[in-house]
Enzyme design. Sequence first.
Site, PDB file in Angstrom:
ATOM      1  N   GLY A   1       0.961  -0.789   0.292  1.00 19.89           N
ATOM      2  CA  GLY A   1       0.264   0.177   0.364  1.00 19.89           C
ATOM      3  C   GLY A   1       1.108   0.861   0.035  1.00 19.89           C
TER       4      GLY A   1
ATOM      5  N   HIS B   1       4.293   1.924  -8.420  1.00 24.76           N
ATOM      6  CA  HIS B   1       3.005   0.267  -7.816  1.00 24.76           C
ATOM      7  C   HIS B   1       2.211   0.289  -9.545  1.00 24.76           C
ATOM      8  CE1 HIS B   1       3.741   1.523  -3.452  1.00 24.76           C
ATOM      9  NE2 HIS B   1       4.754   0.132  -3.528  1.00 24.76           N
TER      10      HIS B   1
ATOM     11  N   ASP C   1      13.544  -3.246  -5.870  1.00 27.31           N
ATOM     12  CA  ASP C   1      13.968  -3.569  -5.029  1.00 27.31           C
ATOM     13  C   ASP C   1      15.313  -4.676  -5.238  1.00 27.31           C
ATOM     14  OD1 ASP C   1      12.425  -2.331  -2.052  1.00 27.31           O
ATOM     15  OD2 ASP C   1      10.975  -2.411  -3.924  1.00 27.31           O
TER      16      ASP C   1
HETATM   17  P1  AMP Z   1       6.351  -2.148  -1.466  1.00 24.41           P
HETATM   18  O1  AMP Z   1       5.199  -1.714  -1.665  1.00 24.41           O
HETATM   19  O2  AMP Z   1       7.191  -1.023  -1.418  1.00 24.41           O
HETATM   20  O3  AMP Z   1       6.580  -3.383  -0.933  1.00 24.41           O
HETATM   21  O4  AMP Z   1       6.259  -2.164  -3.177  1.00 24.41           O
HETATM   22  C1  AMP Z   1       5.245  -3.247  -3.961  1.00 24.41           C
HETATM   23  C2  AMP Z   1       6.426  -3.319  -4.883  1.00 24.41           C
HETATM   24  O5  AMP Z   1       6.383  -2.328  -5.751  1.00 24.41           O
HETATM   25  C3  AMP Z   1       7.056  -4.134  -5.304  1.00 24.41           C
HETATM   26  O6  AMP Z   1       7.691  -4.519  -6.238  1.00 24.41           O
HETATM   27  C4  AMP Z   1       8.229  -3.107  -5.248  1.00 24.41           C
HETATM   28  O7  AMP Z   1       9.752  -3.485  -5.966  1.00 24.41           O
HETATM   29  C5  AMP Z   1       7.388  -2.281  -6.543  1.00 24.41           C
HETATM   30  N1  AMP Z   1       8.239  -0.605  -6.524  1.00 24.41           N
HETATM   31  C6  AMP Z   1       8.532  -0.398  -5.356  1.00 24.41           C
HETATM   32  N2  AMP Z   1       8.486   1.382  -5.880  1.00 24.41           N
HETATM   33  C7  AMP Z   1       8.493   1.567  -7.317  1.00 24.41           C
HETATM   34  C8  AMP Z   1       9.271   2.357  -7.913  1.00 24.41           C
HETATM   35  N3  AMP Z   1       9.587   2.957  -7.249  1.00 24.41           N
HETATM   36  N4  AMP Z   1       9.628   1.789  -9.368  1.00 24.41           N
HETATM   37  C9  AMP Z   1       9.099   0.222  -9.685  1.00 24.41           C
HETATM   38  N5  AMP Z   1       8.153  -1.031  -8.770  1.00 24.41           N
HETATM   39  C10 AMP Z   1       8.215  -0.025  -7.766  1.00 24.41           C
END
Ligand code: AMP
Length: 288
Positions: free
Chosen positions: A42, A48, A161
């Site tokens: 979220g 995302h 990540d």
């Molecule tokens: P998180 O909500 O931070 O766990 O991220 C969920 C997904 O979004 C993960 O696969 C992250 O690698 C991806 N994500 C987060 N920030 C970015 C970004 N700036 N560019 C591309 N993917 C992202």
Amino acid sequence: MTLPAEKINGPILTATTQTQLRTTIDGWKEQGLTVGFVPTMGALHEGHLSLVRLALEKADRVVASIFVNPTQFAPHEDFDTYPREEEKDIAELENAGTHLIYLPSANEIYPDGPASTLKAGKAAQGLETDFRPHFFDGVATVVHRLFEQVKSDVAVFGEKDFQQLQVIKEMVKTKDMPIDIIGAPIVRDEHGLALASRNAYLSDAELQMARQLNKVLYQTASSLRAEGEAIQSGLPRRSDDLLAMTDKAKEQLLEVGFDKIDYIESRWDRTLAAAWIGKTRLIDNMEI
Ligand code: AMP
């Protein structure tokens, strides 16, 4: 009542239990439709949403989940204060074309209580694990459980990540799970800062500093690329040159106001970094 799968412009479908999830997804599968999955915690941003758009290119239907996973946070970390903006997130996922949002309770994912039951593999060694030893076991556990529940054909993860993406690819291979893992490019702001939910913690002054991280990483990755080309062409190089480059990058970050550098290191085809500004930990990586 389950809405027909073709219904795309009505209120978005949501599921909070595995039973609800299965009703919709099994319906899609019976129609021969493929399913893509985007797991998130979220506090969504364009990064995302880019994953949702990529998933829409790879599959007929897209499921996104929002679950702030307790097992990937250590007790001293920001689980309680992690930004939660469910209503806004749902509206943005709907706008991006998501077909179904899975919003499980902690009990739905961890019926026996929140604990990591999977050990992440070799890709988890070093880098993040040196500073967050609990982290990838928590990630592997929750992603494995979500995969078992959603049963999608593909899942999309961000290259932001990068180590996490490698850990998940390895897990799927080791467990022989029938799912394609797709990496999506990092989405950045107009100053090159990688978008992240935790950027919301930064003050304006801290944001200015944070925007230096990608610049320093870019220089380091470029120098390493030039060094690699020199080595390939047989020019003599001192073995400590590569280390000197990442040391210089660390110094530069401290000079612009970063408080602590967890690591700047090269692995796979990337230079990867994690560094602190005040109470905010930023991570980023750049292709060499
Ligand atoms: P998180 O909500 O931070 O766990 O991220 C969920 C997904 O979004 C993960 O696969 C992250 O690698 C991806 N994500 C987060 N920030 C970015 C970004 N700036 N560019 C591309 N993917 C992202």
